[in-house]
Design a protein around this motif. Structure first.
Motif: not given
Length: 142
Positions: A4-17, A78-85
């Motif tokens: 199963p694919k893990s759901k991964v969100g995105r950081l989009t705003r500078r304050p989040e970074f 790389a993050l889709a293969e390693v980080l997400a799961p």
């Protein structure tokens, strides 16, 4: 059956970074820099957001626009293969491209990401992975 694919969100705003960078948890490898920040009750993403969120960045130190875009594409793969799961839920991550990201063999880039996750102690163990898969399987059957 595919995992199963893990759901991964995105950081989009500078304050989040900046919040992730402000946590001062990072690990540098030849191919990338991984920054991590754990959520707490006040900082947890909105209820509809995934428990793991990521952001990608590549500065002009990486190279021109073509090299920066290629570096981001390679990190995204790389993050889709390693980080997400394999990332422990409840964290935000920022992947920072380095000049070597574009030239580094893809297998080494994935190994760099794996090493960084383990060094930051956010690598999901076998027991946690099994629990997550069983929860996902129950959700699919329901």
């Amino acid at each position: 059956m595919a995992p199963p694919k893990s759901k991964v969100g995105r950081l989009t705003r500078r304050p989040e970074f900046l919040a992730v960078a402000g946590a001062r948890r990072k690990w540098a490898t030849p191919g990338l820099v991984l920054q991590a920040r754990a959520h707490d009750e006040r900082q947890h993403p909105n209820p509809g957001e995934p428990p793991v969120r990521i952001g990608l960045t590549a500065s002009k130190k990486v190279g021109g626009a073509v090299e920066r875009n290629r570096a981001r594409r390679r990190l995204r793969a790389a993050l889709a293969e390693v980080l997400a799961p394999n990332a422990t839920p409840g964290h935000d991550f920022v992947l920072v491209a380095r000049a070597e990201t574009v030239r580094r063999p893809y297998a080494d880039l994935k190994a760099d990401l794996t090493q960084a996750l383990k060094k930051l102690r956010v690598w999901k163990g076998k027991r946690e992975a099994a629990q997550a898969e069983s929860v996902l399987a129950k959700d699919e059957n329901a």
